[in-house]
Design an enzyme around this catalytic site. Structure first.
Site, short mmCIF file in Angstrom:
data_model
loop_
_atom_site.label_atom_id
_atom_site.label_comp_id
_atom_site.label_asym_id
_atom_site.label_seq_id
_atom_site.Cartn_x
_atom_site.Cartn_y
_atom_site.Cartn_z
CE LYS A 46 -15.46 18.50 -16.91
NZ LYS A 46 -13.98 19.04 -15.18
CG ASP A 54 -17.04 15.89 -11.81
OD1 ASP A 54 -16.71 14.46 -11.24
OD2 ASP A 54 -15.99 16.57 -11.24
CE LYS A 113 -16.16 17.71 -8.22
NZ LYS A 113 -15.25 18.52 -8.18
CG ASP A 167 -13.20 15.96 -8.06
OD1 ASP A 167 -14.04 15.43 -9.19
OD2 ASP A 167 -12.83 16.83 -7.71
NE ARG A 226 -6.53 16.29 -15.32
CZ ARG A 226 -6.38 17.60 -13.77
NH1 ARG A 226 -4.83 17.08 -14.06
NH2 ARG A 226 -6.73 18.24 -13.47
#
EC number: 3.4.11.1
Length: 483
Positions: free
Chosen positions: A252, A257, A264, A334, A338
């Site tokens: 990943k 992020d 977040k 968020d 995946r």
């Protein structure tokens, strides 16, 4: 950092001679000879270390220093004891500002000299690692630059193997610690290409957004669409054995992020530069394998993007089509890791791998479950699970297996698409994330490593750990030995 071996340690080999003694205070032959030369100095110092971990210094012995450390009872000297003693020694040497040392610790009863040497070097290198910094004014630094070991049974080959491992770990840590305005998806691709130029056995292809779109990687593109930084799919190969099926590591590579529109909290968001630690570990492992010249084929696949907020960012409720053809309703922006992994795992099918392991800072849930001690892993393949457990035990890079029962798949049901990307509640978050990934891995043996709790240390002293590079290298060494 220079590491070496000596068969004849002395006070003059380096700035400081470190001697480990058991509670019976018996001295090895070389130490007895030094003790005789110094009129019983070592035996006198040994009387001042009655408990395990106790240390005593003696400076200005022929212009050098001597450090005695008590290692406990011989029959109780274990791998954990070794780790503690090496940590105490390293911290003492750094505190006293030595640039070189000769370390003479007792042999473990149950482990090989090769294993012991590797563990000591990994531990020392971990503690002496210094963060890359961008300060304009630097305080005078004093680093431990050279450690020579006296360890009967250790060979130059085992020394070179240990040095390769820590080189891979350091490369991983340097990449993960880099700020996100420098370490972009493009930068990661450049680092991979740089490896291919350093080693003849490595080749690399970096795929840009146009080809990513042509391949139908709708999940990777969806995550990337909120950022001005274009995504990258990095396909890097280590060619060590052309006749064997490749092992594939999928990393990943979210270089920052923000959480996207499911934003977040501001607290510790700066640490989200570490969300590419899986990618960093893949590159670190490939570099180490090239140095070790392992006779295996290894492929690294890295899906890299930024997950940011903008007018073009993916929205909660959007439905995307992955490379596999399966559709995903994005409930939580968020839960982006995946998504990019789904396309990378599908891409891996083309190489008919022996097995695939993905490495990702995937869920906060794994931190709640396991803290920062063990990496959580999931697999349905019992043979692969045994291999991972064995490699973890040997490398001291701890793991813990989490369940992957079919019943958890129900949490991913969507009324509109083939699946949602995250459960509607927080229960079993690390497991349902792995269940999501499992839907893209049905054509090969696969395991998932969730390194969210182990890839870096949080807080004021935040720092990448380089895990799970030692685990993966040990696993690949087993693969090499079986072929």
């Amino acid at each position: 950092m220079n590491y070496g071996l000596t068969h004849t340690p002395s006070l003059t080999t380096s700035e400081c001679l470190v001697l480990g003694v058991f509670s019976d205070l018996a001295l090895p032959d070389f130490a007895t000879a030094i003790d005789n030369e110094q009129q019983g100095l070592i035996k006198k110092l040994c009387q001042r270390v009655p408990e395990p971990g106790n240390t005593v210094w003696q400076t200005d012995v022929e212009g050098h220093s001597l450090l005695i450390i008590q290692c406990g009872k011989k029959e109780e000297f274990s791998a954990n004891s070794l780790q503690k003693r090496v940590g105490e020694i390293t911290e003492a040497l750094i505190k006293q500002r030595f640039s070189s040392a000769t370390v003479c610790l007792p042999r473990l009863n149950q482990e090989s000299a090769e294993w012991q040497l590797e563990q000591m070097i990994v531990q020392i290198d971990n503690l002496r690692y210094q963060l890359l910094d961008f300060k304009t004014k630097h305080a005078k630094s004093h680093k431990l630059e050279s450690v020579i070991f006296h360890l009967p049974g250790a060979t130059e080959k085992s020394l070179e193997m240990a040095k390769a491992i820590v080189t891979g770990v350091e490369f991983c840590r340097d990449l993960a610690n880099m700020p996100a305005n420098i370490c972009t998806p493009t930068y990661l691709g450049e680092q991979a290409i740089s490896l291919s130029k350093q080693f003849d056995q490595i080749s690399c292809q970096v795929i840009g957004p146009e080809e990513i779109k042509e391949m139908g990687m709708g999940a990777l593109l969806a995550v990337a669409q909120g950022s001005d930084q274009p995504p990258r799919l990095i396909d890097i190969h280590y060619h060590g054995n052309k006749n064997s099926a490749p092992v594939i590591l999928v990393g990943k590579g979210i270089t920052f992020d923000s959480g996207g529109l499911s934003i977040k909290p501001a607290n510790a968001m700066d640490e989200m530069k570490y969300d590419m630690s899986g990618a960093a570990s893949v590159l670190g492992v490939i570099k180490a394998c090239a140095l070790l010249k392992l006779p295996i084929n290894l492929i690294g696949i890295i899906a890299s993007a930024e997950n940011l907020i903008s007018g073009s960012a993916v929205k909660s409720g959007d439905i995307v089509t992955t490379m596999s053809g399966q559709t995903v309703e994005i409930i939580n922006t968020d839960a982006e890791g995946r998504l990019v992994l789904a396309d990378a795992l599908t891409y891996a099918e083309r190489y008919n791998p022996d097995f695939v392991i993905d490495i990702a800072t995937l869920t906060g849930a794994i931190i709640v479950a396991l803290g920062n001690i063990a990496t959580g892993y999931m697999t349905r393949d019992e043979q692969l699970a045994k291999s991972i457990e064995c490699a973890a035990n040997e490398s001291q890079d701890k793991v813990w297996r989490m369940p992957l029962d079919e019943a958890y798949q129900d949490a991913l049901e969507s009324p509109l698409a083939d699946m949602i990307n995250a459960g509607f509640d927080r229960s079993a978050g690390s497991i349902t994330a792995a269940c999501f990934l499992s839907r893209f891995t049905e054509k090969y043996r696969w395991a998932h490593l969730d390194i969210a709790g182990t890839a870096w240390i949080s807080g004021k002293k935040r720092n990448a750990t380089g895990r799970p590079v030692p685990l993966l290298i040990q696993l690949l060494r087993h693969v090499a030995n079986s072929r």
